[in-house]
Enzyme design. Structure first.
Site, PDB file in Angstrom:
ATOM      1  N   HIS A   1      -9.602   1.471   4.468  1.00 15.62           N
ATOM      2  CA  HIS A   1      -8.715   0.405   4.952  1.00 15.62           C
ATOM      3  C   HIS A   1      -7.253   0.833   5.058  1.00 15.62           C
ATOM      4  O   HIS A   1      -6.364  -0.009   5.024  1.00 15.62           O
ATOM      5  CB  HIS A   1      -8.831  -0.803   4.015  1.00 15.62           C
TER       6      HIS A   1
ATOM      7  N   CYS B   1     -18.102  -2.956  -2.416  1.00 13.73           N
ATOM      8  CA  CYS B   1     -17.191  -1.854  -2.073  1.00 13.73           C
ATOM      9  C   CYS B   1     -17.257  -0.762  -3.127  1.00 13.73           C
ATOM     10  O   CYS B   1     -17.275   0.431  -2.802  1.00 13.73           O
ATOM     11  CB  CYS B   1     -15.763  -2.374  -1.938  1.00 13.73           C
TER      12      CYS B   1
ATOM     13  N   CYS C   1      -9.883   2.539  -1.976  1.00  7.94           N
ATOM     14  CA  CYS C   1     -10.027   1.490  -0.958  1.00  7.94           C
ATOM     15  C   CYS C   1      -9.325   1.880   0.343  1.00  7.94           C
ATOM     16  O   CYS C   1      -9.775   1.519   1.434  1.00  7.94           O
ATOM     17  CB  CYS C   1      -9.478   0.169  -1.489  1.00  7.94           C
TER      18      CYS C   1
ATOM     19  N   ARG D   1     -18.204  -9.006  -2.575  1.00  9.67           N
ATOM     20  CA  ARG D   1     -17.625  -7.973  -1.723  1.00  9.67           C
ATOM     21  C   ARG D   1     -16.992  -6.855  -2.553  1.00  9.67           C
ATOM     22  O   ARG D   1     -17.114  -5.673  -2.245  1.00  9.67           O
ATOM     23  CB  ARG D   1     -16.587  -8.587  -0.790  1.00  9.67           C
TER      24      ARG D   1
END
Length: 277
Positions: free
Chosen positions: A191, A238, A187, A234
């Site tokens: 991010h 992802c 992730c 979501r």
């Protein structure tokens, strides 16, 4: 213009019926005023359309579903406890996921709604009202949006007092950082740094609170999908984009990730419902 004003009136009344009078667009504007982030301001069209966000109408449909006696037991969801007592919704969503004594589990909003539909209202586990969780026309998405709207502008604050709440949050942190899949992504690849983007889209930096609270503010109307989507949707999106193994809907792993990202956003105001690209 007259038709638009008429359409806006019930939405304003619905929002006004709650204790939080701040509109979602005002919450977003306050964040932009505080931090002129490229992520927050990348879509002028979405910012302009926020007062007419189609998710507001989805939430209004959810209000009817929430208060109507339904299922074999002919009970409304007002009998359900989302963490603050039966029927109490104001501020409940920003304190999810949390541990529930009656199930012995940490649950997010979606899994708690499933519990209420099956255990309180008496729907069968395979009833379409329970199993259909995507799309603005689904009972799930409408009820989720209505419940979440009652936390608009409130700070993310999922409890970490129970050992299972802490364990789920910590498991989510591991999953957030774990590299896997054919692309060796985690992730943080998207991010973990300010200014990253995929094609023309700016990505939120998890370490920037003003960006991260918008990133985790679901339900939101996805303009590109023409539907309101959820946190669970979501998470699965992802994992698909990272080319990792598919995430099971409502699994402990999905709730752990949501628990961690909510903890990262702690103290920032939620934008509910939001509008995203």
């Amino acid at each position: 213009m007259f038709k638009k004003a008429l359409l806006a009136l019930p939405v304003a009344l619905a929002l006004g019926a709650t204790a939080h009078a701040q509109a979602p667009e005002d919450v977003l504007q306050a964040l932009i005023d505080k931090l002129p982030s490229d992520y927050l301001t990348q879509s002028e069209m979405n910012i302009m359309m926020m007062p007419d966000n189609p998710a507001l109408w989805v939430g209004m449909d959810g209000e009817d579903l929430f208060h109507t006696p339904r299922g074999p037991n002919n009970v409304s969801m007002e009998a359900c406890d989302f963490g603050k007592g039966p029927g109490v919704l104001e501020g409940a969503y920003v304190e999810l996921p949390r541990y529930f004594e009656d199930t012995g589990k940490v649950m997010d909003l979606e899994t708690r709604i499933v519990h209420c539909m099956t255990e309180v209202q008496g729907f069968a586990a395979d009833d379409p009202a329970v199993t259909t969780r995507h799309g603005s026309g689904s009972d799930h998405m409408q009820i989720q949006t209505y419940i979440a709207m009652q936390s608009n502008g409130m700070e993310w604050n999922n409890p970490l007092d129970h050992p299972l709440e802490k364990a789920m949050r910590d498991a989510g942190e591991v999953l957030f950082a774990r590299r896997a899949g054919m692309s060796d992504f985690n992730c943080y690849a998207c991010h973990g740094q300010t200014g990253k983007q995929v094609r023309a889209s700016r990505l939120p930096d998890a370490s920037v609170g003003e960006e991260w609270t918008k990133a985790i503010s679901w339900p939101a109307f996805r303009v590109g999908h023409d539907h309101v989507r959820s946190s669970q949707h979501r998470v699965r999106g992802c994992y698909f984009q990272m080319r990792q193994a598919g995430m099971l809907a409502g699994s402990d792993a999905s709730i752990a990730l949501i628990s961690y990202w909510t903890d990262v956003g702690r103290g920032q105001p939620a934008i509910l419902p939001d509008m995203k690209r």
